[in-house]
Motif scaffolding. Structure first.
Motif, mmCIF file in Angstrom:
data_model
loop_
_atom_site.group_PDB
_atom_site.id
_atom_site.type_symbol
_atom_site.label_atom_id
_atom_site.label_comp_id
_atom_site.label_asym_id
_atom_site.label_seq_id
_atom_site.Cartn_x
_atom_site.Cartn_y
_atom_site.Cartn_z
ATOM 1 N N ALA A 148 0.839 -1.212 0.000
ATOM 2 C CA ALA A 148 0.000 0.000 0.000
ATOM 3 C C ALA A 148 0.867 1.252 0.000
ATOM 4 O O ALA A 148 0.563 2.230 -0.707
ATOM 5 C CB ALA A 148 -0.925 -0.004 1.223
ATOM 6 N N ALA A 149 1.946 1.261 0.760
ATOM 7 C CA ALA A 149 2.842 2.419 0.803
ATOM 8 C C ALA A 149 3.538 2.625 -0.538
ATOM 9 O O ALA A 149 3.710 3.764 -0.992
ATOM 10 C CB ALA A 149 3.857 2.248 1.926
ATOM 11 N N ALA A 150 3.950 1.537 -1.187
ATOM 12 C CA ALA A 150 4.591 1.645 -2.500
ATOM 13 C C ALA A 150 3.617 2.196 -3.536
ATOM 14 O O ALA A 150 3.996 3.037 -4.366
ATOM 15 C CB ALA A 150 5.132 0.293 -2.932
ATOM 16 N N ASP A 151 2.368 1.757 -3.488
ATOM 17 C CA ASP A 151 1.348 2.296 -4.400
ATOM 18 C C ASP A 151 1.159 3.793 -4.165
ATOM 19 O O ASP A 151 1.055 4.570 -5.110
ATOM 20 C CB ASP A 151 0.013 1.574 -4.203
ATOM 21 C CG ASP A 151 0.019 0.156 -4.733
ATOM 22 O OD1 ASP A 151 0.979 -0.217 -5.449
ATOM 23 O OD2 ASP A 151 -0.932 -0.593 -4.421
ATOM 24 N N SER A 152 1.113 4.183 -2.902
ATOM 25 C CA SER A 152 0.934 5.586 -2.559
ATOM 26 C C SER A 152 2.117 6.417 -3.040
ATOM 27 O O SER A 152 1.941 7.512 -3.585
ATOM 28 C CB SER A 152 0.765 5.750 -1.052
ATOM 29 O OG SER A 152 0.705 7.108 -0.697
ATOM 30 N N TYR A 153 3.327 5.908 -2.848
ATOM 31 C CA TYR A 153 4.513 6.642 -3.303
ATOM 32 C C TYR A 153 4.516 6.752 -4.824
ATOM 33 O O TYR A 153 4.868 7.788 -5.377
ATOM 34 C CB TYR A 153 5.790 5.960 -2.814
ATOM 35 C CG TYR A 153 7.029 6.714 -3.216
ATOM 36 C CD1 TYR A 153 7.380 7.897 -2.573
ATOM 37 C CD2 TYR A 153 7.830 6.273 -4.268
ATOM 38 C CE1 TYR A 153 8.501 8.617 -2.952
ATOM 39 C CE2 TYR A 153 8.955 6.973 -4.658
ATOM 40 C CZ TYR A 153 9.288 8.143 -3.998
ATOM 41 O OH TYR A 153 10.404 8.863 -4.383
ATOM 42 N N ASP A 154 4.102 5.697 -5.507
ATOM 43 C CA ASP A 154 4.036 5.720 -6.968
ATOM 44 C C ASP A 154 3.028 6.760 -7.454
ATOM 45 O O ASP A 154 3.277 7.457 -8.439
ATOM 46 C CB ASP A 154 3.666 4.330 -7.492
ATOM 47 C CG ASP A 154 3.733 4.234 -9.004
ATOM 48 O OD1 ASP A 154 4.800 4.553 -9.574
ATOM 49 O OD2 ASP A 154 2.725 3.838 -9.619
ATOM 50 N N ASP A 155 1.892 6.858 -6.759
ATOM 51 C CA ASP A 155 0.854 7.818 -7.146
ATOM 52 C C ASP A 155 1.250 9.256 -6.847
ATOM 53 O O ASP A 155 1.018 10.157 -7.654
ATOM 54 C CB ASP A 155 -0.460 7.514 -6.430
ATOM 55 C CG ASP A 155 -1.092 6.220 -6.900
ATOM 56 O OD1 ASP A 155 -0.703 5.725 -7.985
ATOM 57 O OD2 ASP A 155 -1.965 5.688 -6.175
ATOM 58 N N SER A 156 1.824 9.495 -5.669
ATOM 59 C CA SER A 156 2.060 10.869 -5.215
ATOM 60 C C SER A 156 3.500 11.337 -5.354
ATOM 61 O O SER A 156 3.745 12.544 -5.438
ATOM 62 C CB SER A 156 1.642 11.010 -3.753
ATOM 63 O OG SER A 156 2.526 10.264 -2.921
ATOM 64 N N GLY A 157 4.459 10.432 -5.316
ATOM 65 C CA GLY A 157 5.864 10.827 -5.331
ATOM 66 C C GLY A 157 6.315 11.422 -4.011
ATOM 67 O O GLY A 157 7.422 11.940 -3.893
ATOM 68 N N ASN A 214 13.769 3.418 -7.494
ATOM 69 C CA ASN A 214 12.855 2.438 -8.082
ATOM 70 C C ASN A 214 11.463 2.435 -7.446
ATOM 71 O O ASN A 214 10.594 1.679 -7.850
ATOM 72 C CB ASN A 214 13.457 1.029 -8.021
ATOM 73 C CG ASN A 214 13.773 0.581 -6.608
ATOM 74 O OD1 ASN A 214 13.335 1.189 -5.642
ATOM 75 N ND2 ASN A 214 14.540 -0.487 -6.496
ATOM 76 N N GLY A 215 11.241 3.252 -6.423
ATOM 77 C CA GLY A 215 9.930 3.352 -5.786
ATOM 78 C C GLY A 215 9.610 2.250 -4.791
ATOM 79 O O GLY A 215 8.491 2.169 -4.291
ATOM 80 N N ASN A 216 10.580 1.413 -4.479
ATOM 81 C CA ASN A 216 10.361 0.352 -3.494
ATOM 82 C C ASN A 216 10.254 0.954 -2.090
ATOM 83 O O ASN A 216 10.961 1.898 -1.754
ATOM 84 C CB ASN A 216 11.500 -0.668 -3.509
ATOM 85 C CG ASN A 216 11.486 -1.539 -4.739
ATOM 86 O OD1 ASN A 216 10.515 -1.561 -5.484
ATOM 87 N ND2 ASN A 216 12.570 -2.250 -4.972
ATOM 88 N N VAL A 217 9.373 0.360 -1.289
ATOM 89 C CA VAL A 217 9.195 0.795 0.095
ATOM 90 C C VAL A 217 9.459 -0.400 0.997
ATOM 91 O O VAL A 217 8.830 -1.449 0.846
ATOM 92 C CB VAL A 217 7.768 1.338 0.347
ATOM 93 C CG1 VAL A 217 7.584 1.699 1.811
ATOM 94 C CG2 VAL A 217 7.489 2.539 -0.543
ATOM 95 N N ARG A 218 10.404 -0.224 1.922
ATOM 96 C CA ARG A 218 10.709 -1.296 2.888
ATOM 97 C C ARG A 218 10.195 -0.872 4.254
ATOM 98 O O ARG A 218 10.461 0.237 4.717
ATOM 99 C CB ARG A 218 12.205 -1.536 2.975
ATOM 100 C CG ARG A 218 12.525 -2.626 3.978
ATOM 101 C CD ARG A 218 13.992 -2.968 3.982
ATOM 102 N NE ARG A 218 14.206 -4.068 4.918
ATOM 103 C CZ ARG A 218 15.164 -4.086 5.799
ATOM 104 N NH1 ARG A 218 16.019 -3.095 5.870
ATOM 105 N NH2 ARG A 218 15.282 -5.108 6.614
ATOM 106 N N ILE A 219 9.458 -1.782 4.868
ATOM 107 C CA ILE A 219 8.966 -1.508 6.216
ATOM 108 C C ILE A 219 9.293 -2.686 7.133
ATOM 109 O O ILE A 219 9.436 -3.822 6.683
ATOM 110 C CB ILE A 219 7.450 -1.228 6.258
ATOM 111 C CG1 ILE A 219 6.662 -2.461 5.862
ATOM 112 C CG2 ILE A 219 7.064 -0.060 5.397
ATOM 113 C CD1 ILE A 219 5.334 -2.515 6.522
ATOM 114 N N VAL A 220 9.424 -2.361 8.404
ATOM 115 C CA VAL A 220 9.598 -3.370 9.445
ATOM 116 C C VAL A 220 8.573 -3.050 10.531
ATOM 117 O O VAL A 220 8.495 -1.907 10.989
ATOM 118 C CB VAL A 220 11.024 -3.351 10.047
ATOM 119 C CG1 VAL A 220 11.135 -4.342 11.197
ATOM 120 C CG2 VAL A 220 12.058 -3.645 8.978
#
Length: 140
Positions: free
Chosen positions: A61-70, A101-107
């Motif tokens: 979900a965070a990666a989608d959001s970053y892709d949409d909004s930057g 590359n727009g990847n989002v890593r979460i822990v």
């Protein structure tokens, strides 16, 4: 038969009942302990499995959001909202966006809810579950 022979036979039946009752009590107690341990272990295992699934969903979900909004802030807000929706007890421990590359890593982390293990010092570490996932932006 004499009175003594009748008493001896009666006494031996009483002894056998005592042995059976004692054995039955031991079996019931052993089954109760095994059941309790299975519940504790099951709770820890279930938490570990679900926290990883939650991490993957939140990262996606965070990666989608970053892709949409930057926007990193928008992606983080989305991650926090998604995490709160899916598991309000889990905590976001790390959030990293790769702008190339727009990847989002979460822990994320969560402590398993158990009857005893999360209250005993040397067992507390066993109850801590951590999910680590990388979300990728949607393919164009």
């Amino acid at each position: 038969m004499t009175r003594r022979a009748v008493r001896t036979r009666r006494d031996s039946r009483s002894d056998q009942r005592g042995i059976i009752a004692g054995s039955l009590l031991k079996i019931v107690l052993a089954l109760a302990v095994v059941g309790f341990l299975a519940i504790e272990a099951g709770s820890i295992l279930f938490t570990r499995l679900t926290i990883q699934d939650t991490a993957e969903r939140v990262a996606s979900a965070a990666a989608d959001s970053y892709d949409d909004s930057g926007s990193v802030e928008a992606a983080r807000d989305t991650a926090m909202e998604s995490l709160a929706d899916q598991d309000e007890d889990a905590k976001l421990k790390r959030f990293v966006v790769n702008p190339l590359n727009g990847n989002v890593r979460i822990v994320i982390r969560k402590r398993a809810s158990t009857l005893v293990a999360d209250k005993v010092g040397f067992l507390k570490d066993l109850t801590l579950a951590e999910g680590d996932a990388v979300g990728h932006p949607p393919e164009a």
